[in-house]
Design an enzyme around this catalytic site. Structure first.
Site, PDB file in Angstrom:
ATOM      1  N   HIS A 116       1.745  -2.508   5.740  1.00  0.00           N
ATOM      2  CA  HIS A 116       2.426  -0.377   6.028  1.00  0.00           C
ATOM      3  C   HIS A 116       2.072  -0.091   4.637  1.00  0.00           C
ATOM      4  O   HIS A 116       3.061  -0.969   3.373  1.00  0.00           O
ATOM      5  CB  HIS A 116       4.057  -1.038   5.907  1.00  0.00           C
ATOM      6  CG  HIS A 116       4.062  -1.447   7.261  1.00  0.00           C
ATOM      7  ND1 HIS A 116       4.655  -0.758   8.594  1.00  0.00           N
ATOM      8  CD2 HIS A 116       3.895  -3.039   7.688  1.00  0.00           C
ATOM      9  CE1 HIS A 116       5.025  -1.869   9.710  1.00  0.00           C
ATOM     10  NE2 HIS A 116       4.160  -2.985   9.706  1.00  0.00           N
ATOM     11  N   ASN A 151       5.230   3.834  11.355  1.00  0.00           N
ATOM     12  CA  ASN A 151       6.240   4.080  10.666  1.00  0.00           C
ATOM     13  C   ASN A 151       6.598   4.041   9.404  1.00  0.00           C
ATOM     14  O   ASN A 151       7.077   4.309   7.674  1.00  0.00           O
ATOM     15  CB  ASN A 151       7.142   2.705  11.174  1.00  0.00           C
ATOM     16  CG  ASN A 151       7.006   1.856   9.699  1.00  0.00           C
ATOM     17  OD1 ASN A 151       5.272   1.159  10.048  1.00  0.00           O
ATOM     18  ND2 ASN A 151       7.601   0.956   9.933  1.00  0.00           N
ATOM     19  N   LYS A 210       0.256   1.602  18.174  1.00  0.00           N
ATOM     20  CA  LYS A 210       1.391   0.967  17.602  1.00  0.00           C
ATOM     21  C   LYS A 210       2.446   1.055  18.817  1.00  0.00           C
ATOM     22  O   LYS A 210       2.860   2.488  18.577  1.00  0.00           O
ATOM     23  CB  LYS A 210       1.502   0.875  16.356  1.00  0.00           C
ATOM     24  CG  LYS A 210       3.039   0.420  16.206  1.00  0.00           C
ATOM     25  CD  LYS A 210       2.762  -1.835  16.105  1.00  0.00           C
ATOM     26  CE  LYS A 210       3.267  -2.171  15.668  1.00  0.00           C
ATOM     27  NZ  LYS A 210       4.324  -2.254  14.067  1.00  0.00           N
ATOM     28  N   HIS A 234       1.983 -10.163  14.937  1.00  0.00           N
ATOM     29  CA  HIS A 234       3.314 -11.487  13.978  1.00  0.00           C
ATOM     30  C   HIS A 234       3.690 -12.459  15.440  1.00  0.00           C
ATOM     31  O   HIS A 234       4.984 -11.946  15.259  1.00  0.00           O
ATOM     32  CB  HIS A 234       4.034 -10.828  13.605  1.00  0.00           C
ATOM     33  CG  HIS A 234       4.239  -9.071  13.735  1.00  0.00           C
ATOM     34  ND1 HIS A 234       4.987  -8.911  14.815  1.00  0.00           N
ATOM     35  CD2 HIS A 234       4.797  -8.869  13.083  1.00  0.00           C
ATOM     36  CE1 HIS A 234       5.464  -7.867  14.906  1.00  0.00           C
ATOM     37  NE2 HIS A 234       4.925  -7.477  13.907  1.00  0.00           N
ATOM     38  N   ASP A 252       0.896  -7.857   7.932  1.00  0.00           N
ATOM     39  CA  ASP A 252       1.977  -6.931   8.173  1.00  0.00           C
ATOM     40  C   ASP A 252       2.787  -6.571   6.509  1.00  0.00           C
ATOM     41  O   ASP A 252       3.968  -6.851   6.509  1.00  0.00           O
ATOM     42  CB  ASP A 252       2.612  -7.794   8.704  1.00  0.00           C
ATOM     43  CG  ASP A 252       4.299  -6.842   9.099  1.00  0.00           C
ATOM     44  OD1 ASP A 252       4.158  -5.670   8.991  1.00  0.00           O
ATOM     45  OD2 ASP A 252       5.390  -7.053   9.512  1.00  0.00           O
ATOM     46  N   HIS A 260       9.563  -3.598  -0.128  1.00  0.00           N
ATOM     47  CA  HIS A 260      10.165  -3.450  -0.083  1.00  0.00           C
ATOM     48  C   HIS A 260      10.454  -3.190  -1.782  1.00  0.00           C
ATOM     49  O   HIS A 260      11.058  -4.896  -1.488  1.00  0.00           O
ATOM     50  CB  HIS A 260      11.633  -3.429   0.833  1.00  0.00           C
ATOM     51  CG  HIS A 260      11.137  -3.070   2.196  1.00  0.00           C
ATOM     52  ND1 HIS A 260      11.806  -1.719   2.682  1.00  0.00           N
ATOM     53  CD2 HIS A 260      10.718  -4.140   3.138  1.00  0.00           C
ATOM     54  CE1 HIS A 260      10.896  -1.623   3.888  1.00  0.00           C
ATOM     55  NE2 HIS A 260      11.003  -3.053   4.024  1.00  0.00           N
ATOM     56  N   GLY A 262      10.781  -7.080   5.592  1.00  0.00           N
ATOM     57  CA  GLY A 262       9.275  -6.968   5.154  1.00  0.00           C
ATOM     58  C   GLY A 262       8.973  -7.831   4.326  1.00  0.00           C
ATOM     59  O   GLY A 262      10.144  -7.836   3.247  1.00  0.00           O
TER      60      GLY A 262
HETATM   61  O1  DOR Z   1       9.279  -7.077   8.580  1.00  0.00           O
HETATM   62  C1  DOR Z   1       8.809  -5.681   9.415  1.00  0.00           C
HETATM   63  N1  DOR Z   1       9.082  -4.476   8.189  1.00  0.00           N
HETATM   64  N2  DOR Z   1       8.582  -5.388  10.262  1.00  0.00           N
HETATM   65  C2  DOR Z   1       8.643  -4.901  10.465  1.00  0.00           C
HETATM   66  O2  DOR Z   1       8.369  -4.374  11.636  1.00  0.00           O
HETATM   67  C3  DOR Z   1       8.694  -3.625  10.261  1.00  0.00           C
HETATM   68  C4  DOR Z   1       8.286  -3.756   8.309  1.00  0.00           C
HETATM   69  C5  DOR Z   1       8.424  -2.817   7.716  1.00  0.00           C
HETATM   70  O3  DOR Z   1       7.516  -1.304   7.682  1.00  0.00           O
HETATM   71  O4  DOR Z   1       9.458  -2.657   6.930  1.00  0.00           O
END
Ligand code: DOR
Length: 443
Positions: free
Chosen positions: A64, A96, A149, A235, A306, A310, A325
């Site tokens: 991401h 996303n 997705k 995952h 993954d 953040h 995340g």
């Molecule tokens: O922990 C996660 N963070 N799981 C997800 O499905 C999305 C991801 C995010 O984009 O922050």
């Protein structure tokens, strides 16, 4: 006249599809052109891999990178810079973002943003939604799109396909493999009260419990079979799902993450707090052990990071307002090489999971193995190097990893993409060379 090349890698142990071989590799026009004992004078550029192991370039099929949208967390340049520092040659980026990648225009916008700024090769997922479900068959075939997705459970962002009717609509639209975040949204909503008023982050795997994952995966597999559509379950975190997925190799492939293989509850929450918070959650050791068993008995098809950055400030909000995340694109190769050094998997299996696996699942053209005619993509590693993973090494805009302070054995020494050395000895070299990943003709 003897053959000439643009580039030669010499002196390394090369992990070929048949196993390790001591051989030089000649590269021409970005592709592997020859093996054998090649004359050093046959190329203008050379790479001395003596004492090193040359792996097929590692591919991360789940990252991401937040662009467009919350680019204070990451963007395509910083995300892919972290990737090459971690030995990754290609990434598949998740939809996303803000706006979510749900239209032709949004895919084209991402490709335009990526061009000239991505250090790795790249492709983008189109996000499934009830609104675009009927168009997915066309969208999934756009150049630079790696497939669909679908979020069956809500996570970061707004994408969601929660009910059977819409999941089936998505599965009926198109023919490439559909990747799925498998958590049952109805159960998530029912159980949200467990944490809604504030709770300890160690409650995260109780809110998003085993049944939440199992129920969703069972529904998904039944719908995939009914609609004759192959799915890729991202995952996977539970022992129970691994048992179910062992009986679903006709229809489903499986991804696991290094964080689920490396960390376990409750210790990770006590030590890392919300830095260990992600969806689906890190669970107790019995699940971690089951993931390893599934990895070694072949149920698992690939490993992705993954990478879901953040900022530390955002992560410091009281749970459950803290976002889910972990960063990971830069630490996947070192962590998994360390598992190789510890005897938890073989190097051949590492290659299967990190290169050949993604190529097989997604039908990638010309990547995933070291073979004549394939892209000259290499992750060159020192299997014996001892290094400590540190936040200061992390290129992500967020500047942190849950593995800060961990000593590992095994380290990416160079990243080579279509014959371009873009990372050597922790240094980024040259310019962002990334181009869209190509896929095999209609599967
Ligand atoms: O922990 C996660 N963070 N799981 C997800 O499905 C999305 C991801 C995010 O984009 O922050």
């Amino acid at each position: 006249m003897s053959e000439t090349f643009d580039f030669i890698i010499h002196g390394g142990t090369v992990i070929t599809p048949g196993g390790p071989v001591k051989t030089d590799i000649g590269v021409r026009d970005g592709k592997i052109a020859a093996f054998g004992d090649l004359k050093p004078g046959a190329a203008a550029r050379k790479f001395d891999a003596s004492g090193l192991t040359v792996l097929p370039g590692c591919i991360d099929e789940q990252v991401h990178f937040r662009e467009p949208g919350p680019t204070h967390k990451e963007d395509l340049e910083s995300g892919t810079r972290g990737a090459i520092l971690g030995g990754i040659v290609a990434v598949f980026e998740m939809p996303n973002t803000d706006p979510a990648t749900t239209t032709k225009g949004a895919i084209e916008d991402k490709i335009a943003r990526a061009t000239g700024r991505c250090w790795t090769d790249f492709a983008f997922y189109v996000g499934a939604s009830p609104e675009n479900a009927d168009d997915l068959g066309t969208l999934e075939r756009l150049p630079g799109c790696c497939g669909i997705k679908m979020f069956m459970g809500s996570s970061t962002g707004t994408l969601l396909v929660a009910d059977d009717e819409n999941v089936a609509r998505v599965l009926r639209s198109g023919s490439r493999r559909v990747t799925v975040h498998s958590e049952d949204d109805m159960r998530l909503q029912e159980r949200a009260a467990l944490v809604a008023g504030g709770a300890d982050v160690s409650m995260h795997p109780q809110w998003r419990d085993v049944e939440t994952a199992v129920r969703s995966t069972q529904r998904l597999l039944a719908l995939a079979r009914a609609n004759h559509r192959r799915v890729h379950v991202l995952h996977v975190t539970t022992a129970e799902e691994m048992q179910i997925l062992a009986g679903a190799k006709d229809i489903a492939t499986v991804e696991v993450l290094p964080q689920h293989l490396t960390l376990a509850a409750p210790e990770c929450y006590e030590r890392l707090g919300t830095l260990a918070q992600m969806n689906p959650p890190i669970r107790e050791a019995r699940h971690r052990d089951a993931l390893w068993a599934a990895l070694n008995n072949g149920v698992v098809d690939c490993i992705g990071s993954d990478h879901a950055p953040h900022t530390l400030e955002e992560k410091a909000r009281p749970y459950p307002r803290s976002p889910s995340g972990l960063t990971g694109v830069q630490t996947t190769v070192p962590l998994m090489l360390n598992h190789v050094a510890q005897g938890r998997l073989t190097l051949q299996r590492f290659v299967d999971l990190m290169s050949a696996g993604p190529a097989r699942i997604f039908g990638i053209a010309g990547k995933g193995r070291i073979a004549l005619g394939y892209d000259a993509d290499f992750t060159v590693v020192d299997l014996a190097a001892k290094r400590v993973i540190k936040n200061e090494w992390i290129a992500s805009r967020t500047g942190w990893t849950a593995f800060d302070g961990m000593e590992v054995t095994g380290w990416p020494k160079a990243t080579i993409i279509r014959g371009n050395v873009v990372m050597r000895d922790d240094e980024v070299l040259g310019r962002p060379v990334g181009v869209p990943v190509r896929f095999q003709e209609t599967l």
